[in-house]
Design a protein around this motif. Sequence first.
Motif, PDB file in Angstrom:
ATOM      1  N   MET A  38       0.849  -1.183   0.000  1.00 15.69           N
ATOM      2  CA  MET A  38       0.000   0.000   0.000  1.00 15.69           C
ATOM      3  C   MET A  38       0.891   1.241   0.000  1.00 15.69           C
ATOM      4  N   GLU A  39       0.541   2.187  -0.822  1.00 10.37           N
ATOM      5  CA  GLU A  39       1.315   3.417  -0.926  1.00 10.37           C
ATOM      6  C   GLU A  39       0.956   4.386   0.199  1.00 10.37           C
ATOM      7  N   THR A  40       1.973   5.007   0.775  1.00  9.62           N
ATOM      8  CA  THR A  40       1.756   6.037   1.798  1.00  9.62           C
ATOM      9  C   THR A  40       2.449   7.320   1.357  1.00  9.62           C
ATOM     10  N   THR A  41       1.999   8.429   1.931  1.00 14.95           N
ATOM     11  CA  THR A  41       2.549   9.742   1.612  1.00 14.95           C
ATOM     12  C   THR A  41       2.939  10.440   2.900  1.00 14.95           C
ATOM     13  N   ALA A  42       4.118  11.051   2.921  1.00 16.41           N
ATOM     14  CA  ALA A  42       4.598  11.772   4.102  1.00 16.41           C
ATOM     15  C   ALA A  42       3.843  13.091   4.259  1.00 16.41           C
ATOM     16  N   LYS A  43       3.414  13.366   5.470  1.00 14.76           N
ATOM     17  CA  LYS A  43       2.721  14.616   5.823  1.00 14.76           C
ATOM     18  C   LYS A  43       3.199  15.064   7.195  1.00 14.76           C
ATOM     19  N   LYS A  44       2.679  16.180   7.652  1.00 16.20           N
ATOM     20  CA  LYS A  44       2.935  16.695   8.992  1.00 16.20           C
ATOM     21  C   LYS A  44       1.627  16.700   9.766  1.00 16.20           C
ATOM     22  N   ARG A  45       1.696  16.256  11.018  1.00 13.75           N
ATOM     23  CA  ARG A  45       0.520  16.311  11.897  1.00 13.75           C
ATOM     24  C   ARG A  45       0.733  17.460  12.864  1.00 13.75           C
ATOM     25  N   LEU A  46      -0.201  18.369  12.885  1.00 15.93           N
ATOM     26  CA  LEU A  46      -0.197  19.512  13.785  1.00 15.93           C
ATOM     27  C   LEU A  46      -1.207  19.226  14.878  1.00 15.93           C
ATOM     28  N   GLU A  47      -0.768  19.323  16.126  1.00 15.60           N
ATOM     29  CA  GLU A  47      -1.659  19.077  17.260  1.00 15.60           C
ATOM     30  C   GLU A  47      -1.571  20.272  18.200  1.00 15.60           C
ATOM     31  N   ILE A  48      -2.728  20.796  18.569  1.00 17.91           N
ATOM     32  CA  ILE A  48      -2.793  21.992  19.393  1.00 17.91           C
ATOM     33  C   ILE A  48      -3.738  21.726  20.562  1.00 17.91           C
ATOM     34  N   VAL A  49      -3.258  21.946  21.762  1.00 19.64           N
ATOM     35  CA  VAL A  49      -4.102  21.893  22.958  1.00 19.64           C
ATOM     36  C   VAL A  49      -4.346  23.340  23.345  1.00 19.64           C
ATOM     37  N   ILE A  50      -5.616  23.717  23.442  1.00 19.32           N
ATOM     38  CA  ILE A  50      -5.955  25.130  23.629  1.00 19.32           C
ATOM     39  C   ILE A  50      -7.203  25.269  24.485  1.00 19.32           C
ATOM     40  N   GLU A  51      -7.341  26.415  25.134  1.00 21.32           N
ATOM     41  CA  GLU A  51      -8.507  26.681  25.969  1.00 21.32           C
ATOM     42  C   GLU A  51      -9.751  26.924  25.106  1.00 21.32           C
ATOM     43  N   SER A  52     -10.878  26.573  25.670  1.00 19.04           N
ATOM     44  CA  SER A  52     -12.159  26.654  24.973  1.00 19.04           C
ATOM     45  C   SER A  52     -12.428  28.000  24.283  1.00 19.04           C
ATOM     46  N   PRO A  53     -12.193  29.142  24.949  1.00 19.24           N
ATOM     47  CA  PRO A  53     -12.532  30.412  24.296  1.00 19.24           C
ATOM     48  C   PRO A  53     -11.773  30.673  22.987  1.00 19.24           C
ATOM     49  N   MET A  54     -10.668  29.964  22.758  1.00 17.79           N
ATOM     50  CA  MET A  54      -9.867  30.198  21.563  1.00 17.79           C
ATOM     51  C   MET A  54     -10.175  29.228  20.420  1.00 17.79           C
ATOM     52  N   VAL A  55     -10.967  28.203  20.677  1.00 18.65           N
ATOM     53  CA  VAL A  55     -11.184  27.155  19.671  1.00 18.65           C
ATOM     54  C   VAL A  55     -11.836  27.712  18.409  1.00 18.65           C
ATOM     55  N   ASP A  56     -12.919  28.454  18.537  1.00 16.96           N
ATOM     56  CA  ASP A  56     -13.607  28.981  17.346  1.00 16.96           C
ATOM     57  C   ASP A  56     -12.701  29.908  16.551  1.00 16.96           C
ATOM     58  N   ARG A  57     -11.963  30.744  17.248  1.00 22.44           N
ATOM     59  CA  ARG A  57     -11.049  31.665  16.567  1.00 22.44           C
ATOM     60  C   ARG A  57      -9.971  30.887  15.815  1.00 22.44           C
ATOM     61  N   LEU A  58      -9.412  29.866  16.446  1.00 20.36           N
ATOM     62  CA  LEU A  58      -8.408  29.037  15.792  1.00 20.36           C
ATOM     63  C   LEU A  58      -8.986  28.371  14.542  1.00 20.36           C
ATOM     64  N   CYS A  59     -10.178  27.831  14.635  1.00 20.32           N
ATOM     65  CA  CYS A  59     -10.815  27.182  13.480  1.00 20.32           C
ATOM     66  C   CYS A  59     -11.057  28.177  12.348  1.00 20.32           C
ATOM     67  N   ARG A  60     -11.484  29.386  12.674  1.00 19.77           N
ATOM     68  CA  ARG A  60     -11.687  30.408  11.632  1.00 19.77           C
ATOM     69  C   ARG A  60     -10.373  30.727  10.916  1.00 19.77           C
ATOM     70  N   GLU A  61      -9.297  30.832  11.693  1.00 21.63           N
ATOM     71  CA  GLU A  61      -7.997  31.125  11.078  1.00 21.63           C
ATOM     72  C   GLU A  61      -7.535  29.976  10.187  1.00 21.63           C
ATOM     73  N   LEU A  62      -7.736  28.744  10.627  1.00 19.69           N
ATOM     74  CA  LEU A  62      -7.367  27.591   9.797  1.00 19.69           C
ATOM     75  C   LEU A  62      -8.192  27.567   8.519  1.00 19.69           C
ATOM     76  N   ASP A  63      -9.467  27.932   8.619  1.00 21.03           N
ATOM     77  CA  ASP A  63     -10.311  28.010   7.425  1.00 21.03           C
ATOM     78  C   ASP A  63      -9.789  29.071   6.454  1.00 21.03           C
ATOM     79  N   LYS A  64      -9.391  30.234   6.976  1.00 20.64           N
ATOM     80  CA  LYS A  64      -8.841  31.296   6.125  1.00 20.64           C
ATOM     81  C   LYS A  64      -7.568  30.846   5.423  1.00 20.64           C
ATOM     82  N   LEU A  65      -6.794  30.015   6.112  1.00 22.07           N
ATOM     83  CA  LEU A  65      -5.543  29.514   5.548  1.00 22.07           C
ATOM     84  C   LEU A  65      -5.751  28.301   4.636  1.00 22.07           C
ATOM     85  N   LYS A  66      -7.010  27.944   4.424  1.00 18.84           N
ATOM     86  CA  LYS A  66      -7.385  26.843   3.523  1.00 18.84           C
ATOM     87  C   LYS A  66      -6.851  25.485   3.983  1.00 18.84           C
TER      88      LYS A  66
END
Length: 103
Positions: A1-29
């Motif tokens: 089976m073929e695999t492809t190398a990628k990077k896994r980004l993991e972020i532990v963050i407080e609740s009030p910042m989650v929506d803001r973080l998701c919006r920024e990730l959406d903007k960055l596509k």
Amino acid sequence: METTAKKRLEIVIESPMVDRLCRELDKLKVKGYTVMPAVSGRGRNSNWSRRGEISDTQRMYVLFAVLDESDLSPVLDKVYDLVSHQIGIVTISDVKVIRAEHF
């Protein structure tokens, strides 16, 4: 089976910042990410747990995404802007994925 190398980004963050973080990730596509509640853990000074919390404001969440290495730098810049003054842990690891077109 073929695999492809990628990077896994993991972020532990407080609740009030989650929506803001998701919006920024959406903007960055960022093609996709997953957010899960962090139930308990240990920080620099003590153990912590969601048990008994009345408010959502102190709850912690884990967000992870799988990215191409070429897309990582602008995402990390934005993530750093968000977590540099908050409680937050950011890790990056090498992963291999199948179905690379999903990432």
